[in-house]
Scaffold this active site. Structure first.
Site, mmCIF file in Angstrom:
data_model
loop_
_atom_site.group_PDB
_atom_site.id
_atom_site.type_symbol
_atom_site.label_atom_id
_atom_site.label_comp_id
_atom_site.label_asym_id
_atom_site.label_seq_id
_atom_site.Cartn_x
_atom_site.Cartn_y
_atom_site.Cartn_z
ATOM 1 N N LYS A 159 -4.160 16.056 -7.292
ATOM 2 C CA LYS A 159 -3.384 15.921 -8.527
ATOM 3 C C LYS A 159 -2.561 17.179 -8.798
ATOM 4 C CE LYS A 159 -4.066 11.739 -9.827
ATOM 5 N NZ LYS A 159 -2.940 10.818 -10.067
ATOM 6 N N ASP A 187 0.877 -1.170 0.000
ATOM 7 C CA ASP A 187 0.000 0.000 0.000
ATOM 8 C C ASP A 187 0.916 1.221 0.000
ATOM 9 O OD1 ASP A 187 -1.546 2.202 0.811
ATOM 10 O OD2 ASP A 187 -2.948 0.915 1.904
ATOM 11 N N VAL A 188 0.803 2.057 -1.029
ATOM 12 C CA VAL A 188 1.753 3.174 -1.151
ATOM 13 C C VAL A 188 1.589 4.223 -0.050
ATOM 14 C CG1 VAL A 188 2.119 2.931 -3.644
ATOM 15 C CG2 VAL A 188 0.281 4.442 -2.810
ATOM 16 N N TYR A 206 -9.947 15.479 -5.414
ATOM 17 C CA TYR A 206 -9.117 14.809 -6.436
ATOM 18 C C TYR A 206 -8.284 15.838 -7.201
ATOM 19 C CZ TYR A 206 -7.861 12.031 -10.561
ATOM 20 O OH TYR A 206 -7.162 11.390 -11.571
HETATM 21 N N1 LIG Z 1 -8.391 6.788 -16.208
HETATM 22 C C1 LIG Z 1 -8.393 8.116 -16.327
HETATM 23 O O1 LIG Z 1 -9.266 8.676 -16.995
HETATM 24 C C2 LIG Z 1 -7.323 8.939 -15.663
HETATM 25 C C3 LIG Z 1 -7.176 10.280 -16.054
HETATM 26 C C4 LIG Z 1 -6.191 11.055 -15.437
HETATM 27 C C5 LIG Z 1 -5.382 10.501 -14.471
HETATM 28 N N2 LIG Z 1 -5.566 9.191 -14.111
HETATM 29 C C6 LIG Z 1 -4.688 8.674 -13.076
HETATM 30 O O2 LIG Z 1 -4.070 7.508 -13.546
HETATM 31 C C7 LIG Z 1 -3.725 6.670 -12.454
HETATM 32 C C8 LIG Z 1 -4.161 5.237 -12.740
HETATM 33 O O3 LIG Z 1 -5.537 5.178 -12.762
HETATM 34 P P1 LIG Z 1 -6.324 4.183 -13.718
HETATM 35 O O4 LIG Z 1 -7.127 5.023 -14.615
HETATM 36 O O5 LIG Z 1 -5.417 3.191 -14.298
HETATM 37 O O6 LIG Z 1 -7.345 3.517 -12.690
HETATM 38 P P2 LIG Z 1 -7.221 2.179 -11.831
HETATM 39 O O7 LIG Z 1 -8.201 2.315 -10.737
HETATM 40 O O8 LIG Z 1 -7.333 1.010 -12.736
HETATM 41 O O9 LIG Z 1 -5.735 2.221 -11.287
HETATM 42 C C9 LIG Z 1 -5.347 2.729 -10.048
HETATM 43 C C10 LIG Z 1 -4.526 1.662 -9.360
HETATM 44 O O10 LIG Z 1 -3.938 2.212 -8.179
HETATM 45 C C11 LIG Z 1 -4.065 1.262 -7.159
HETATM 46 N N3 LIG Z 1 -4.014 1.918 -5.858
HETATM 47 C C12 LIG Z 1 -4.878 2.828 -5.359
HETATM 48 N N4 LIG Z 1 -4.528 3.173 -4.118
HETATM 49 C C13 LIG Z 1 -3.400 2.472 -3.824
HETATM 50 C C14 LIG Z 1 -2.572 2.378 -2.687
HETATM 51 N N5 LIG Z 1 -2.830 3.074 -1.576
HETATM 52 N N6 LIG Z 1 -1.491 1.566 -2.738
HETATM 53 C C15 LIG Z 1 -1.219 0.839 -3.837
HETATM 54 N N7 LIG Z 1 -1.986 0.873 -4.955
HETATM 55 C C16 LIG Z 1 -3.071 1.676 -4.940
HETATM 56 C C17 LIG Z 1 -5.416 0.596 -7.412
HETATM 57 O O11 LIG Z 1 -5.543 -0.645 -6.768
HETATM 58 C C18 LIG Z 1 -5.380 0.472 -8.940
HETATM 59 O O12 LIG Z 1 -4.750 -0.721 -9.336
HETATM 60 C C19 LIG Z 1 -4.355 7.296 -11.210
HETATM 61 O O13 LIG Z 1 -3.356 8.027 -10.512
HETATM 62 C C20 LIG Z 1 -5.382 8.230 -11.801
HETATM 63 O O14 LIG Z 1 -5.658 9.310 -10.953
HETATM 64 C C21 LIG Z 1 -6.492 8.402 -14.680
#
Ligand SMILES: NC(=O)c1ccc[n+]([C@@H]2O[C@H](COP(=O)([O-])OP(=O)(O)OC[C@H]3O[C@@H](n4cnc5c(N)ncnc54)[C@H](O)[C@@H]3O)[C@@H](O)[C@H]2O)c1
Length: 260
Positions: A168, A66-67, A164
């Site tokens: 970010k 867990d980060v 959020y």
């Molecule tokens: N999908 C989008 O539209 C989008 C747009 C902009 C930014 N992002 C960013 O991209 C990143 C990845 O998101 P995604 O879209 O792949 O969604 P996702 O939910 O599939 O991926 C997020 C991952 O982070 C992990 N995670 C969350 N909290 C954690 C913790 N405390 N310790 C370890 N792992 C943890 C989750 O289990 C998951 O696997 C995120 O930072 C998100 O904010 C996504």
């Protein structure tokens, strides 16, 4: 693939590697010849992604952590160094959203508990990844760190996502100060800003009637992106092709930011 790719000989960790963008990045790194440590909270999705990498001849290790917990992310990074023979690439992708009744909202409606949960996951988690990632890269005498940001850090369009967007924006600040301070150490720090990507983080939003179509209408390419369409920029930033690139922000969003 395993070796001979654009990242042959590289040793990386990717947080949030079990799903979505992190998973695609980890698999792309593996396909390009990097050894990859997959970090995330749940072991099963990490194992599945790692199996996909090793099935193609790559090297992957599963590092449940867990980060937000310093001892866990530190141990994961130390373990990756031991197994891969050091680290030269740190990729921070882990993050959460809490929209749609899960606590994030307009500023006047956000409770401290939801704010804190967001800050813990998106900001403290990234800080701890960078803190221990930087120590690993200092031991390696250089490397690349890649942070995942968001358009919500630079535009005010994420209605109902005060926490959020704030979290970010904090990660974008981390990129700037780390890039400046770590350049003399041979460490590059850059940010990938994905637009609307079809991953589990958006599943709840896409399930709302009409939400996906309305959002996609605001994107010049008229669709959400796939996680594999974002992974390439992470590969490039980890490679020697990006040797003069630091403190930079790369938007991958089908043209959305040019419209909003
Ligand atoms: N999908 C989008 O539209 C989008 C747009 C902009 C930014 N992002 C960013 O991209 C990143 C990845 O998101 P995604 O879209 O792949 O969604 P996702 O939910 O599939 O991926 C997020 C991952 O982070 C992990 N995670 C969350 N909290 C954690 C913790 N405390 N310790 C370890 N792992 C943890 C989750 O289990 C998951 O696997 C995120 O930072 C998100 O904010 C996504």
């Amino acid at each position: 693939m395993g070796d001979g790719g654009r990242l042959a000989g590289r040793r990386a960790i990717v947080t949030g590697a079990g799903t979505g963008i992190g998973r695609s990045v980890a698999i792309a790194f593996g396909n390009e010849g990097a050894g990859v440590g997959l970090v995330g909270r749940r072991e099963e999705p990490l194992r599945e992604a790692a199996a996909q990498i090793t099935a193609s001849g790559g090297t992957a290790i599963v590092l449940p952590a867990d980060v937000t917990r310093e001892a866990e992310i530190e141990a994961a990074i130390l373990s990756a160094e031991r197994h891969l023979g050091g680290l030269d690439t740190i990729v921070g992708v882990a993050g959460i959203e809490l929209y749609g009744g899960r606590g994030d909202d307009r500023v006047d409606r956000v409770e401290v508990a939801a704010w804190q949960a967001m800050i813990d996951a998106n900001l403290t988690g990234m800080f701890l990844t960078l803190k221990h990632g930087t120590r690993a890269l200092l031991r390696n005498q250089g490397g690349s760190m890649i942070i995942t940001g968001s358009p919500t850090a630079i535009r005010g369009h994420a209605l109902g996502e005060f926490a959020y967007s704030s979290s970010k924006a904090g990660t974008h600040g981390m990129v700037r100060v780390c890039a400046t301070e770590l350049a003399p150490e041979g460490i590059r720090v850059n940010c990938v800003i994905p637009g609307m990507i079809d991953t589990p983080i958006n599943a709840g939003f896409f399930a709302l009637p009409g939400a996906r179509a309305e959002a996609e209408a605001k994107i010049p390419m008229k669709r959400a992106g796939r996680p594999d369409e974002v992974a390439g920029i992470y590969v490039w930033l980890a490679s020697d092709e990006a040797s003069y690139t630091t403190g930079a922000f790369f938007v991958i969003d089908g043209g959305q930011i040019s419209m909003c």
